[in-house]
Write a protein that holds these residues in place. Structure first.
Motif, PDB file in Angstrom:
ATOM      1  N   ARG A   1       0.801  -1.217   0.000  1.00 18.28           N
ATOM      2  CA  ARG A   1       0.000   0.000   0.000  1.00 18.28           C
ATOM      3  C   ARG A   1       0.838   1.273   0.000  1.00 18.28           C
ATOM      4  NH1 ARG A   1      -5.222  -1.245   1.963  1.00 18.28           N
ATOM      5  NH2 ARG A   1      -5.484   0.904   2.695  1.00 18.28           N
ATOM      6  N   ASP A   2       2.102   1.152   0.391  1.00 19.45           N
ATOM      7  CA  ASP A   2       2.952   2.335   0.531  1.00 19.45           C
ATOM      8  C   ASP A   2       4.061   2.327  -0.507  1.00 19.45           C
ATOM      9  OD1 ASP A   2       1.529   3.238   2.794  1.00 19.45           O
ATOM     10  OD2 ASP A   2       2.683   1.873   4.081  1.00 19.45           O
ATOM     11  N   LEU A   3       4.248   3.460  -1.168  1.00 17.66           N
ATOM     12  CA  LEU A   3       5.329   3.564  -2.137  1.00 17.66           C
ATOM     13  C   LEU A   3       6.692   3.330  -1.489  1.00 17.66           C
ATOM     14  CD1 LEU A   3       4.246   6.633  -4.328  1.00 17.66           C
ATOM     15  CD2 LEU A   3       4.458   4.255  -5.074  1.00 17.66           C
ATOM     16  N   ALA A   4       6.832   3.709  -0.226  1.00 18.43           N
ATOM     17  CA  ALA A   4       8.120   3.559   0.462  1.00 18.43           C
ATOM     18  C   ALA A   4       8.548   2.100   0.575  1.00 18.43           C
ATOM     19  CB  ALA A   4       8.035   4.183   1.854  1.00 18.43           C
ATOM     20  N   ASP A   5       7.585   1.175   0.448  1.00 16.79           N
ATOM     21  CA  ASP A   5       7.894  -0.254   0.511  1.00 16.79           C
ATOM     22  C   ASP A   5       7.958  -0.898  -0.865  1.00 16.79           C
ATOM     23  OD1 ASP A   5       7.782  -0.133   3.337  1.00 16.79           O
ATOM     24  OD2 ASP A   5       5.595  -0.375   3.277  1.00 16.79           O
ATOM     25  N   SER A   6       7.816  -0.110  -1.913  1.00 17.54           N
ATOM     26  CA  SER A   6       7.552  -0.653  -3.244  1.00 17.54           C
ATOM     27  C   SER A   6       8.767  -0.614  -4.165  1.00 17.54           C
ATOM     28  CB  SER A   6       6.402   0.122  -3.898  1.00 17.54           C
ATOM     29  OG  SER A   6       5.225   0.021  -3.107  1.00 17.54           O
ATOM     30  N   LEU A   7       8.864  -1.655  -4.990  1.00 18.01           N
ATOM     31  CA  LEU A   7       9.897  -1.753  -6.016  1.00 18.01           C
ATOM     32  C   LEU A   7       9.240  -1.456  -7.361  1.00 18.01           C
ATOM     33  CD1 LEU A   7      12.913  -2.536  -6.363  1.00 18.01           C
ATOM     34  CD2 LEU A   7      12.126  -4.866  -6.849  1.00 18.01           C
ATOM     35  N   ILE A   8       9.725  -0.428  -8.034  1.00 17.59           N
ATOM     36  CA  ILE A   8       9.102   0.062  -9.261  1.00 17.59           C
ATOM     37  C   ILE A   8      10.053  -0.143 -10.439  1.00 17.59           C
ATOM     38  CG2 ILE A   8       8.014   2.035 -10.388  1.00 17.59           C
ATOM     39  CD1 ILE A   8       6.593   1.157  -7.817  1.00 17.59           C
ATOM     40  N   ALA A   9       9.504  -0.609 -11.554  1.00 16.68           N
ATOM     41  CA  ALA A   9      10.298  -0.795 -12.771  1.00 16.68           C
ATOM     42  C   ALA A   9      10.042   0.338 -13.748  1.00 16.68           C
ATOM     43  CB  ALA A   9       9.948  -2.131 -13.417  1.00 16.68           C
ATOM     44  N   THR A  10      11.004   0.560 -14.626  1.00 22.03           N
ATOM     45  CA  THR A  10      10.863   1.615 -15.632  1.00 22.03           C
ATOM     46  C   THR A  10      11.747   1.290 -16.828  1.00 22.03           C
ATOM     47  OG1 THR A  10      10.873   4.016 -15.976  1.00 22.03           O
ATOM     48  CG2 THR A  10      12.725   3.088 -14.745  1.00 22.03           C
ATOM     49  N   GLY A  11      11.702   2.162 -17.821  1.00 20.19           N
ATOM     50  CA  GLY A  11      12.609   2.103 -18.953  1.00 20.19           C
ATOM     51  C   GLY A  11      13.300   3.439 -19.081  1.00 20.19           C
TER      52      GLY A  11
ATOM     53  N   VAL B   1       4.137  11.024 -11.212  1.00 22.02           N
ATOM     54  CA  VAL B   1       4.530  11.100 -12.620  1.00 22.02           C
ATOM     55  C   VAL B   1       3.881  12.317 -13.290  1.00 22.02           C
ATOM     56  CG1 VAL B   1       4.404   9.957 -14.854  1.00 22.02           C
ATOM     57  CG2 VAL B   1       4.977   8.633 -12.811  1.00 22.02           C
ATOM     58  N   ALA B   2       2.565  12.442 -13.131  1.00 22.94           N
ATOM     59  CA  ALA B   2       1.859  13.550 -13.773  1.00 22.94           C
ATOM     60  C   ALA B   2       2.325  14.895 -13.217  1.00 22.94           C
ATOM     61  CB  ALA B   2       0.352  13.389 -13.571  1.00 22.94           C
ATOM     62  N   GLY B   3       2.570  14.939 -11.911  1.00 20.88           N
ATOM     63  CA  GLY B   3       3.041  16.189 -11.300  1.00 20.88           C
ATOM     64  C   GLY B   3       4.402  16.595 -11.828  1.00 20.88           C
TER      65      GLY B   3
ATOM     66  N   GLN C   1      14.142  12.329 -16.640  1.00 18.75           N
ATOM     67  CA  GLN C   1      14.830  12.725 -15.404  1.00 18.75           C
ATOM     68  C   GLN C   1      13.893  13.436 -14.436  1.00 18.75           C
ATOM     69  OE1 GLN C   1      18.137  14.821 -17.272  1.00 18.75           O
ATOM     70  NE2 GLN C   1      19.559  13.231 -16.571  1.00 18.75           N
ATOM     71  N   ARG C   2      12.966  14.242 -14.962  1.00 13.91           N
ATOM     72  CA  ARG C   2      12.005  14.914 -14.092  1.00 13.91           C
ATOM     73  C   ARG C   2      11.134  13.897 -13.354  1.00 13.91           C
ATOM     74  NH1 ARG C   2      10.860  18.276 -18.550  1.00 13.91           N
ATOM     75  NH2 ARG C   2       8.647  17.713 -18.536  1.00 13.91           N
ATOM     76  N   VAL C   3      10.699  12.889 -14.074  1.00 13.95           N
ATOM     77  CA  VAL C   3       9.869  11.861 -13.439  1.00 13.95           C
ATOM     78  C   VAL C   3      10.699  11.056 -12.442  1.00 13.95           C
ATOM     79  CG1 VAL C   3       8.463   9.804 -13.840  1.00 13.95           C
ATOM     80  CG2 VAL C   3       8.348  11.714 -15.450  1.00 13.95           C
TER      81      VAL C   3
END
Length: 272
Positions: free
Chosen positions: A155-165, A266-268, A178-180
């Motif tokens: 439920r918390d981003l602080a505990d989450s592993l996020i993938a990207t390209g 992301v949107a912000g 870089q902004r995101v």
């Protein structure tokens, strides 16, 4: 034994028929014939051969269906029938560098989906080296071989592993990324860049990753993964929180608790 439609069987058979040659080529990657088809966008004979094998199998089973192919372009079929969307090696650069993280991605798009719009109804992401078959059918859930999958429950981003390209030569806008990244990184437990959007989305569906964002992708990179995440209970949108940008290669995926939080970051960042 998990029951699935004959169409999933067709897709798995096509992927598994292409897999042995991919495994052999991967073991001899330095001998592959490689050509350049664009800036930092490599295609190997293995890529082309795998696609042809998959196409032959799919067309044998559904001869009147169209296909959207990474290498072969569009093959027209009956416009009232579904079409296959095929990426024979998602993670080609990994493959060519001997990195064992790539997949075959096949999706079925029905032209008469909900609301009369095209809709992905079946999906397969197959990892030839591990024999992991991530598959989904609309309304029937997402599965890894014969095990039902659910997105993570964090439920918390602080505990989450996020993938990207990450943008690279000829692809994407690095300042925008870089902004995101600067908005997301301080709020999460970690960020990973593995080089295969299809597998990243499959891993979100499996709960291995808690979320994923990327843009400047192709539709064949995303099509199967979108359904995998949704049928596993997750949310998939573009960066605006709608579906309009998915066909243009922009994706944001996570569970129901994290999607809105990741979306705000992301949107912000992109509004700043």
């Amino acid at each position: 034994m998990v029951s699935h439609s004959g169409l999933i069987t067709v897709m798995q058979r096509a992927a598994r028929k292409a897999a042995p040659k991919l495994r052999r080529d991967f073991g001899e990657v330095e001998q592959l014939q490689v050509s350049r088809k664009g800036p930092a966008d490599f295609v190997s004979m293995a890529d082309k051969n795998a696609e042809q094998t998959i196409v032959d199998e799919l067309r044998h089973a559904r001869p009147d269906w169209g296909l959207m192919l990474e290498e072969g372009g569009t093959i027209e079929g009956d416009p009232d029938k579904p079409r296959f969307i095929v990426d024979p090696i998602d993670g080609t650069s990994n493959f060519l560098h001997g990195i064992p993280h790539f997949a075959i991605s096949i999706a079925v798009e029905d032209p008469r989906g909900a609301g009369g719009r095209p809709e992905i109804t079946q999906a397969l992401v197959y990892q030839p080296l591990t024999d992991e078959s991530f598959w989904a059918e609309k309304g029937r859930g997402t599965w890894l071989n014969e095990r039902r999958l659910r997105v993570s429950s964090r439920r918390d981003l602080a505990d989450s592993l996020i993938a990207t390209g990450i943008p690279f030569f000829g692809h994407g806008q690095l300042p925008r990324f870089q902004r995101v990244l600067e908005a997301v990184a301080p709020n999460v437990a970690g960020i990973r860049r593995n080089g295969s959007a299809a597998l990243d989305l499959a891993w979100v569906a499996a709960g291995r990753f808690d979320g994923f964002w990327e843009e400047d992708l192709q539709y064949w990179d995303l099509a199967a993964g979108i359904l995998l995440v949704r049928e596993a209970g997750g949310f998939v949108t573009d960066f605006r929180g709608s579906e309009a940008g998915l066909a243009k290669g922009q994706v944001l995926a996570a569970n129901d608790q994290l999607h809105s939080k990741l979306h705000r970051l992301v949107a912000g960042a992109l509004r700043a």
